[in-house]
Enzyme design. Structure first.
Site, short mmCIF file in Angstrom:
data_model
loop_
_atom_site.label_atom_id
_atom_site.label_comp_id
_atom_site.label_asym_id
_atom_site.label_seq_id
_atom_site.Cartn_x
_atom_site.Cartn_y
_atom_site.Cartn_z
N LYS A 133 1.10 -1.23 -0.17
CA LYS A 133 0.03 -0.07 -0.07
C LYS A 133 0.70 1.26 0.02
O LYS A 133 0.51 2.29 -0.71
CB LYS A 133 -0.98 0.10 1.21
CG LYS A 133 -2.16 1.02 1.10
CD LYS A 133 -3.04 0.93 -0.01
CE LYS A 133 -4.11 1.84 -0.27
NZ LYS A 133 -4.84 1.68 -1.50
N VAL A 134 2.03 0.99 0.69
CA VAL A 134 2.71 2.36 0.75
C VAL A 134 4.20 2.08 0.15
O VAL A 134 4.85 1.01 0.53
CB VAL A 134 3.07 2.80 2.28
CG1 VAL A 134 4.12 4.19 2.34
CG2 VAL A 134 1.97 3.31 2.76
#
Length: 343
Positions: A338-339
């Protein structure tokens, strides 16, 4: 990913109602400072939202806008003079170190900096002089959907607010924003994109294209197809497609063409015609049928500035459905997090 996509009407309503005053305050401050140019910096999906912001800035404000190359600063150590600039970092997570570093260096050179994120507590938000929260809420899937459209709407409200000089939207733009939740619900009720997914089950390559405000939509569509279905999707502006890549168009290379109302959509009609000459398999996305594109994924007839927030919705559904048909898990694409912390 299904839940994230379906959240978007509510995200539009929450952002417009809950963040409108805060965005207007930032817009009024920027209007008073009168930057000579605007530099956007972003990665991945947020890069496409930033590109939309750059189009909007130049067309609506008449201020030169550009996309920064973070590596010029983070890898090569460049220190450009940004003293008369507004530098806007766009990031869902606000966690990418290189985007924060661009804002830090820009501020040192005298620029005003702004972060647009879905995380007010992020390093990017802390680095910037001002922050806009897109208020999309927790995004469950790795592939960004609702954070992307929230970034688009936040940038629209910001830039149109700068244009009025007061930070507040003009009546027409305010009414347009208020209509978005219901328009989004209508788009998501249509299952044309899902019905088309089997058409691309065995595709090896696919082309997406659009012009003007639709070009970021084309790029974001290609990214979603690549990261969820691992399909080799190539994105071109309609103009660039005619400068060489048209040669690869044939019946075995499907084309998704975003063709809305307005100058950008009108400019795409020649492109569709040329693709038709190549007997390309063209599906259009827009409010009207287009000669040369026998199939259309419908979207509402709205101002070109708002179309990117709606045209992408069925294309997100297409990416989701295609991934499932191909036996993939769109919630957790292989190798992705996600990051993404780029340096």
């Amino acid at each position: 990913m299904t839940a994230d996509i379906n959240d978007q009407p509510e995200v539009f309503a929450r952002l417009a109602d809950g963040q409108g005053a805060a965005i207007a305050a930032v817009a009024a401050e920027i209007a008073e400072k009168r930057p000579k140019y605007v530099l956007f910096t972003a990665r991945g999906t947020s890069d496409h939202a930033a590109l939309y912001g750059a189009y909007l800035t130049e067309i609506r404000l008449g201020i030169p806008a550009a996309m920064a190359s973070p590596s010029a600063i983070t890898v090569y150590g460049a220190r450009p003079d940004l003293s008369d600039a507004l530098v806007i970092g766009v990031s869902q997570s606000g966690g990418s170190p290189d985007i924060a570093e661009v804002l830090r260096v820009a501020a040192e050179s005298g620029a005003r900096t702004l972060a647009v994120t879905n995380n007010p507590e992020s390093p990017l938000a802390a680095q910037a002089h001002r922050h806009i929260d897109v208020a999309a809420g927790h995004e469950r899937a790795v592939a960004a959907t609702k954070t992307y459209t929230a970034e688009l709407l936040a940038l629209f409200m910001l830039i149109e607010g700068i244009g009025t000089g007061t930070g507040r939207l003009a009546d027409a733009e305010a009414a347009a924003v208020a209509s978005l939740p219901e328009l989004a619900r209508t788009v998501l009720e249509d299952d044309t994109a899902e019905q088309l997914a089997p058409r691309y089950r065995f595709a090896e390559r696919l082309v997406t294209t659009g012009r003007g405000y639709a070009y970021p939509t084309a790029r974001e569509t290609a990214l979603k197809l690549m990261e969820t279905s691992y399909l080799s999707a190539l994105s071109f502006s309609g103009a660039d497609l005619l400068h060489g890549p048209l040669a690869m168009a044939d019946p075995d290379v499907p084309v998704l063409a975003i063709v809305g109302d307005g100058p950008g959509g009108e400019a795409m009609r020649e492109v569709i015609g040329r693709l038709g000459e190549r007997r390309a398999d063209v599906v259009s996305i827009g409010p009207k049928d287009v000669p040369g594109a026998p199939i259309r994924i419908p979207s509402p007839q709205v101002d070109e500035r708002l179309a990117p927030m709606l045209d992408i919705l069925p294309l997100q559904r297409l990416a989701l459905s295609l991934a499932l048909i191909r036996g993939e898990n769109p919630d957790a694409p292989r190798g992705l997090r996600k990051v993404t912390q780029t340096l």
